[in-house]
Design a protein around this motif. Structure first.
Motif, PDB file in Angstrom:
ATOM      1  N   ARG A 105      -9.548  -3.920  16.573  1.00 41.21           N
ATOM      2  CA  ARG A 105      -9.319  -5.120  15.094  1.00 41.21           C
ATOM      3  C   ARG A 105      -9.397  -4.952  13.986  1.00 41.21           C
ATOM      4  O   ARG A 105     -10.332  -4.473  13.548  1.00 41.21           O
ATOM      5  N   MET A 106      -8.550  -5.311  13.208  1.00 35.13           N
ATOM      6  CA  MET A 106      -8.959  -4.641  11.525  1.00 35.13           C
ATOM      7  C   MET A 106      -9.439  -5.831  11.331  1.00 35.13           C
ATOM      8  O   MET A 106      -9.581  -7.396  11.203  1.00 35.13           O
ATOM      9  N   THR A 107      -9.794  -5.812   9.690  1.00 36.62           N
ATOM     10  CA  THR A 107     -10.528  -7.297   8.916  1.00 36.62           C
ATOM     11  C   THR A 107      -9.496  -7.257   7.415  1.00 36.62           C
ATOM     12  O   THR A 107     -10.251  -5.995   6.656  1.00 36.62           O
ATOM     13  N   LEU A 113       0.636  -0.928   0.063  1.00 36.97           N
ATOM     14  CA  LEU A 113      -0.115   0.542   0.011  1.00 36.97           C
ATOM     15  C   LEU A 113       0.961   1.729  -0.233  1.00 36.97           C
ATOM     16  O   LEU A 113       2.142   1.051   0.509  1.00 36.97           O
ATOM     17  N   PRO A 114       0.884   3.012  -0.660  1.00 30.71           N
ATOM     18  CA  PRO A 114       1.476   3.541  -0.225  1.00 30.71           C
ATOM     19  C   PRO A 114       1.859   3.981   1.159  1.00 30.71           C
ATOM     20  O   PRO A 114       0.376   3.589   1.731  1.00 30.71           O
ATOM     21  N   GLN A 115       2.407   4.797   0.800  1.00 26.43           N
ATOM     22  CA  GLN A 115       2.657   4.848   2.187  1.00 26.43           C
ATOM     23  C   GLN A 115       1.631   5.609   3.280  1.00 26.43           C
ATOM     24  O   GLN A 115       1.189   5.694   5.168  1.00 26.43           O
ATOM     25  N   GLU A 116       0.361   6.885   2.529  1.00 23.94           N
ATOM     26  CA  GLU A 116      -0.173   7.478   3.537  1.00 23.94           C
ATOM     27  C   GLU A 116      -1.642   6.397   4.259  1.00 23.94           C
ATOM     28  O   GLU A 116      -1.548   6.775   5.486  1.00 23.94           O
ATOM     29  N   GLN A 117      -1.261   5.255   3.442  1.00 23.10           N
ATOM     30  CA  GLN A 117      -2.318   4.550   3.952  1.00 23.10           C
ATOM     31  C   GLN A 117      -1.507   3.523   4.924  1.00 23.10           C
ATOM     32  O   GLN A 117      -2.476   3.095   5.627  1.00 23.10           O
ATOM     33  N   VAL A 167     -12.317   2.353   4.874  1.00 22.89           N
ATOM     34  CA  VAL A 167     -11.714   1.004   4.375  1.00 22.89           C
ATOM     35  C   VAL A 167     -10.885   1.378   3.134  1.00 22.89           C
ATOM     36  O   VAL A 167     -11.033   2.257   2.956  1.00 22.89           O
ATOM     37  N   VAL A 168     -10.113   0.848   2.935  1.00 21.37           N
ATOM     38  CA  VAL A 168      -8.770   0.904   2.289  1.00 21.37           C
ATOM     39  C   VAL A 168      -8.549  -0.300   1.917  1.00 21.37           C
ATOM     40  O   VAL A 168      -8.859  -1.443   2.139  1.00 21.37           O
ATOM     41  N   THR A 169      -8.790  -0.027   0.255  1.00 20.57           N
ATOM     42  CA  THR A 169      -8.837  -1.304  -0.863  1.00 20.57           C
ATOM     43  C   THR A 169      -6.830  -1.798  -1.137  1.00 20.57           C
ATOM     44  O   THR A 169      -6.351  -1.058  -1.534  1.00 20.57           O
ATOM     45  N   PHE A 170      -6.302  -2.850  -1.782  1.00 20.12           N
ATOM     46  CA  PHE A 170      -5.604  -2.857  -2.531  1.00 20.12           C
ATOM     47  C   PHE A 170      -5.618  -4.484  -3.591  1.00 20.12           C
ATOM     48  O   PHE A 170      -6.214  -4.316  -3.861  1.00 20.12           O
TER      49      PHE A 170
END
Length: 201
Positions: free
Chosen positions: A140-142, A121-125, A157-160
């Motif tokens: 807790r992350m999912t 992921l980019p540094q910001e994320q 939500v972060v997409t990858f």
């Protein structure tokens, strides 16, 4: 290999950059080709004093992170030698997903072959996830591989991205042997036909 579909767990923050494979599992422990038993020595030189006692300040020794299943790491994770023992140790400890801005190529590939999901992921994320991980065991992350999304404890939500073939392998628990066995019927048919056409072989 276990399937990786959806993981909800504690994320441990490890913002160090250039964590190499010798830091992950020191060479002194490379005495077996079994994939189990290395978890107790994961990050050994950072986790333990010379007398074997734990270093309290190391993240995975803190009570809130002992059961971490996700690692949010600094840049260039898994650099150094190509030892496959590094992902073995990570998996044996219980970590199933590592997130970073970049990985060494061989380590990155070995993760997929051993049921670990490495996410770039980019540094910001990464900063966002690192901050969330610093909240401890209540944060807790999912990680949803099918949807290709990471959801923080606050619902962000972060997409990858992930290669479609590697995604298929993880979702179905297929290592190299498993991929070959998927073609077992075709292999058996080929061998039968070859035996009939070339009985002298």
């Amino acid at each position: 290999m276990d399937k990786f579909e959806k993981l909800t767990g504690v994320a441990a923050p490890m913002p160090l950059v250039n964590i190499d494979t010798d830091m992950i599992i020191p060479k002194v422990f490379l005495k077996s080709i079994q994939r189990t038993g290395f978890g107790k020595n994961l990050f050994d030189e950072m986790r333990y004093n010379r007398d074997g006692t734990e270093i309290p300040d190391f993240v995975l020794n803190k009570p809130q992170y002992r059961g971490a299943e996700i690692l949010v790491a600094g840049d260039n994770f898994g650099c150094g030698s190509s030892r496959e023992h590094a992902p073995w140790a990570i998996k044996d400890f219980g970590i199933k997903c590592v997130v970073s801005t970049s990985f060494a190529d061989i380590f990155f590939n070995n993760c997929f072959k051993n049921g670990i999901l490495p996410i770039v992921l980019p540094q910001e994320q990464i900063d966002l996830l690192m901050k969330d991980a610093e909240k401890g065991q209540n944060a807790r992350m999912t990680v949803d591989l099918e949807a290709q999304e990471i959801t923080t404890s606050d619902g962000e939500v972060v997409t990858f991205d992930v290669d479609s073939h590697r995604k298929h392998c993880l979702l179905n628990g297929l290592d190299d042997i498993g991929l070959t066995m998927e073609k077992s019927a075709s292999i058996a048919s080929f061998e039968s036909k070859a035996a009939q056409e070339r009985p002298w072989v």
